[in-house]
Write an enzyme that holds these catalytic residues in place. Structure first.
Site: not given
Length: 551
Positions: A381, A518, A520
């Protein structure tokens, strides 16, 4: 089978691990072949965590449908491997907002709106929205600590639900602390007794007491807790501290917790298949090496601010059979003089997401170091945006290049505030601010991305089309696309219409990649995210050479 509900409350103090406990119980029930989901009810007045300071609340976890939720949603998804959504996280603020909106609309026909029944009914509606023919068990975690005044409406609502649904369909689990007093050499049960007493005064008698402790509870301690808390002797369990959170389901299984839950709720008697969890713990306990990753961010004093990131890196280590040592580096301390010393022992450099200008120049210096020294780099990001800025300044020769977020008057706004956003999944363009109630455009939730072949991104995913979760309001400025591409920046992931840049990378680097989304949020210990797997793999190659991982 009718949906069964398990309510998890906490007492004595916060941060005992209700989220992990609920997720672990869900994982055990899922391993028994049951379909499960989890919901978090948070007592704070904020409508959602989206505007909350990460230092106070930790990370904001984003779901596919664009909900900004509590970080416990991450635990739920990682342990159960089922997607969460807006209906899995409610706050007092969101509940009150709904009730007040209904009142203003006239839904209550001029009646006096009260906490009971209107607020509690809205809470019950939120809980019952989880149920359905295809769901066996819904776990509901009540945030905060028993005794907190703001949590009373939630506790009252779940108290009523036992009467509404029947005792055979509702189970209460209370998580408490049993502290060990070293000077006395004793485990103390009084905090647990008082916590249960507080819960019972509200009208809720826990069926199971789960005791968090730094050491195991012997049978005499469990018997004492059972006596004073009015629960069965075999309904007191120990949640002992572990050195790795992925051991929690196995520890609770060894205690027999899932079996007791199954008996009390009359769930199908089937032993859980925990082979995947045992294999995971085996890899975590017996790595074949280790790598050090430098995380250059500004929330380094509170690791919970990067919770999903931390776990995704661990997952990447599992995929490569290495232990991942995380070195959190305050980006405000990074400059031209300090960068080499701070990063010299790192096998990889990661710059995470964030908002605001604080620490940005330090992040850019860290990226420049990784680019020049051929250290594997991963930007997420804002990390991707900083990589673009660094490349524009130092490779493309665009002096003063910056993001409009940090310098509205920059001569080269390579990153700019998006003027509109596209909902590709619904096939239409939405107006500015459609999702955002924070005063600016925000792209939230899952969006599609098309990968370019023969790139690091494509090699990681192994497919043409992906979708990933976003949370940002600034984008790459397409006006600089050709100019930066000519200087060697590869745009390896774009929106399906080619208008939005999702992934950038460098071809002449061992592994240098930045993504606007993102990743994750979609990593799982059983299925490590491809980008984290490849990033840690590159770090491993830097440290140990290009040896192939053993089969």
């Amino acid at each position: 089978m009718k949906t069964k509900f398990i309510f998890v409350t906490g007492g004595v103090l916060s941060s005992l691990g209700k989220g992990l406990a609920a997720a672990s119980i869900g994982a055990l029930l899922k391993a028994r072949g049951l379909t499960c989901t989890i919901q978090k009810l948070d007592p704070y007045i904020n409508v959602d965590p989206g505007t909350m300071n990460p230092f106070q609340h930790g990370e904001v976890y984003v779901t596919d449908d664009g909900a900004e939720t509590d970080l416990d949603m991450g635990h739920y998804e990682r342990y159960l491997d089922v997607p969460m959504s807006q209906r899995n996280n409610y706050t007092s603020g969101s509940i009150y907002h709904t009730v007040i909106t209904k009142e203003r609309r006239g839904d209550y026909l001029g009646g006096t709106v009260q906490v009971i029944p209107h607020i509690t009914d809205e809470i019950k509606r939120a809980v019952l929205s989880l149920g359905g023919d295809n769901l066996d068990v819904a776990l509901v975690e009540i945030g905060g600590t028993v005794g907190d005044i703001e949590g009373l409406p939630f506790l009252e609502a779940i108290r009523q639900l036992r009467s509404d649904l029947g005792k055979e369909n509702v189970l209460y689990i209370h998580l408490t602390l049993v502290p060990y007093i070293k000077t006395a050499g004793e485990l103390k049960t009084k905090p647990t007794q008082h916590s249960v007493k507080e819960l019972r005064s509200i009208g809720i008698q826990p069926d199971i007491v789960l005791c968090r402790s730094e050491c195991a509870l012997d049978e005499s301690v469990k018997a004492k807790i059972a006596l004073f808390c009015n629960v069965d002797k075999d309904a007191v369990f120990c949640a002992v501290d572990v050195d790795n959170i992925y051991k929690v389901p196995l520890k609770l299984y060894d205690e027999g917790l899932d079996q007791k839950v199954a008996i009390m709720l009359k769930l199908p008697a089937k032993n859980p298949d925990l082979s995947a969890w045992h294999a995971l713990v085996q890899r975590l306990d017996h790595p074949q090496g280790e790598v050090t990753i430098g995380i250059c961010g500004k929330y380094v004093d509170l690791k919970e601010a990067y919770k999903s990131l931390h776990e995704a890196l661990v997952h990447g280590g599992v995929a490569n059979e290495v232990k991942v040592n995380l070195r959190y580096i305050n980006s405000e301390e990074i400059d031209s003089k300090s960068v080499a010393g701070l990063l010299k022992d790192c096998d990889g450099v990661l710059v995470p997401g964030g908002f605001g200008s604080r620490g940005v120049e330090g992040k850019i210096k860290a990226i420049e170091y990784a680019r020049k020294n051929k250290v594997p780099f991963f930007g997420i990001c804002l990390g991707m945006q900083c990589a673009v800025i660094e490349f524009a300044r130092n490779v493309a020769g665009l002096a003063g290049a910056n993001s409009e977020e940090f310098d509205q008057n920059t001569a080269h706004p390579v990153i700019y505030l998006m003027k509109e956003w596209y909902d590709f999944q619904k096939g239409r363009m939405e107006v500015r601010d459609a999702l955002c109630n924070k005063g600016g455009t925000m792209r939230l939730g899952a969006y599609p991305c098309r990968l370019v072949s023969d790139t690091q991104a494509y090699a990681a995913y192994g497919q043409d089309d992906i979708d990933e979760r976003h949370r940002h309001r600034y984008e790459f400025n397409k006006a600089y696309f050709e100019q930066l591409k000519a200087k060697g920046l590869t745009f390896s992931g774009l929106s399906p219409d080619g208008e939005l840049v999702e992934i950038v990378e460098l071809a002449d680097h061992p592994w240098f990649l930045g993504c606007q989304f993102h990743p994750e949020f979609k990593s799982n210990p059983m299925r490590p995210h491809p980008l984290f797997r490849e990033f840690i793999g590159a770090a491993k190659r830097l440290k140990y050479g290009a040896k192939k991982k053993k089969d």
